[in-house]
Design an enzyme around this catalytic site. Sequence first.
Site, short mmCIF file in Angstrom:
data_model
loop_
_atom_site.label_atom_id
_atom_site.label_comp_id
_atom_site.label_asym_id
_atom_site.label_seq_id
_atom_site.Cartn_x
_atom_site.Cartn_y
_atom_site.Cartn_z
N PRO A 218 41.20 52.07 62.04
CA PRO A 218 40.14 52.68 61.23
C PRO A 218 40.65 53.60 60.13
O PRO A 218 40.03 53.70 59.07
CB PRO A 218 39.31 53.44 62.26
CG PRO A 218 39.49 52.67 63.52
CD PRO A 218 40.93 52.22 63.49
N TYR A 219 41.75 54.29 60.37
CA TYR A 219 42.30 55.16 59.33
C TYR A 219 42.66 54.35 58.09
O TYR A 219 42.24 54.66 56.97
CB TYR A 219 43.53 55.90 59.86
CG TYR A 219 44.30 56.66 58.82
CD1 TYR A 219 43.68 57.60 58.01
CD2 TYR A 219 45.67 56.44 58.64
CE1 TYR A 219 44.39 58.29 57.05
CE2 TYR A 219 46.39 57.13 57.69
CZ TYR A 219 45.75 58.05 56.89
OH TYR A 219 46.46 58.74 55.94
N GLY A 220 43.44 53.28 58.28
CA GLY A 220 43.82 52.43 57.16
C GLY A 220 42.63 51.74 56.52
O GLY A 220 42.55 51.61 55.30
N LYS A 223 40.65 54.24 54.36
CA LYS A 223 41.37 54.51 53.12
C LYS A 223 41.26 53.34 52.14
O LYS A 223 41.08 53.53 50.94
CB LYS A 223 42.84 54.81 53.42
CG LYS A 223 43.11 56.21 53.92
CD LYS A 223 43.02 57.23 52.79
CE LYS A 223 43.52 58.59 53.20
NZ LYS A 223 43.47 59.56 52.10
#
Length: 416
Positions: A218-220, A223
Amino acid sequence: MLPVNRNRAQPRASRSWFSGMDYTDSRQKPHFLGKVLMVFLLTAICIIVLKQSPGYNGPSPFSRHEPGVTHVLVTGGAGYIGSHATLRLLKDNYRVTIVDNLSRGNLGAVKVLQEQFPQPGRLQFIYADLGDGKAVNQIFSENAFDAVMHFAAVAYVGESTLDPLRYYHNITSNTLVVLEAMAAHGVKTLIYSSTCATYGQPEKMPITEDTPQVPINPYGKAKKMAEDIILDFSKNNNMAVMILRYFNVIGSDPEGRLGEAPRPELREHGRISGACFDAALGIIPGLKVKGTDYNTEDGTCIRDYIDVTDLVDAHVKALDKARPKKVGIYNVGTGKGRSVREFVEACKKATGMDIKVDYLSRRPGDYAEVYSNPSKINRELNWSAKYTDLEKSLRVAWRWQMSHRNGYGSHLAMDS
């Protein structure tokens, strides 16, 4: 008799009214003059106070454009990377406004910056949440920004797999709020701090800017969504956009003014350097290395470790090279991968401590090998990493940790 009595009563009433006025005037004139004098004195005092106030001679320097001065909004400027970027901008004579909600940042870092640059019109801090559209719009309406350097984001891969909605709100949605405010107030330059996590697990190494973006956590993903929004928005206006995808950040200010001080509750999700230092300081019993069965030479993950000083240098060079209607996308790394085992050994040498290491199963959402090809940023921005000695970077960061055992909460004198 009745008419006579009525006629007599009228003059008495008339005399009584006039004499009453005469009596009141004679008694109240001195009192009235005293009130006038008091008002005059209070007015004079107010004028003196106003003349001494910073805003008397005109609007705040942050609220007006000034020839030769570039005013940069640094979102997340109280955080690890954002504070180092702010320090560099101030050293280069930029005017800086930090906006941070302090959920991950440190007010202590802001105080250090204020102490370093106390001159009026150099640095201001605004406590605000980028998720609050009204607050963000007000900030833009009250300040004359020339550019935005957008760092603010939650940024832990493991945490993003446990709380994905927070990451989409904090990264993707908040970036949209910032862009809307920029559009509404005519701010045309954006330096976006992105991540190599947008690439996911590439099939080929090293990573170039043309490597397909297939994020696996989810972080990538958050972003990449933010990047897509920025790129779509930039197509129909004359914005100057720079997107920097950087790799694993280490180190701290070489002069020892700033460092990394994550909140204690986030240590489980934090950077490996923070975990190494915590183990060396005895804050945690040992270092947990997650994943030893990857398809790498020693079984541990391989990463491209970039010193924070080099990273902020890339951001400032990007700001300097930003041009209207141009979009620049760059990888910011050393171009060399180092394994987690190598990192741990370098940390042991830098700290002088025999750190206990526990080898555990893989962390969800992680990938085996990631390192950059920085040739594009070297060619177009004349940037290359200078602080490439892993042990030296860790030694600089360790010095700050040793002199700030409680983060920015305390400072202990220490010989270098």
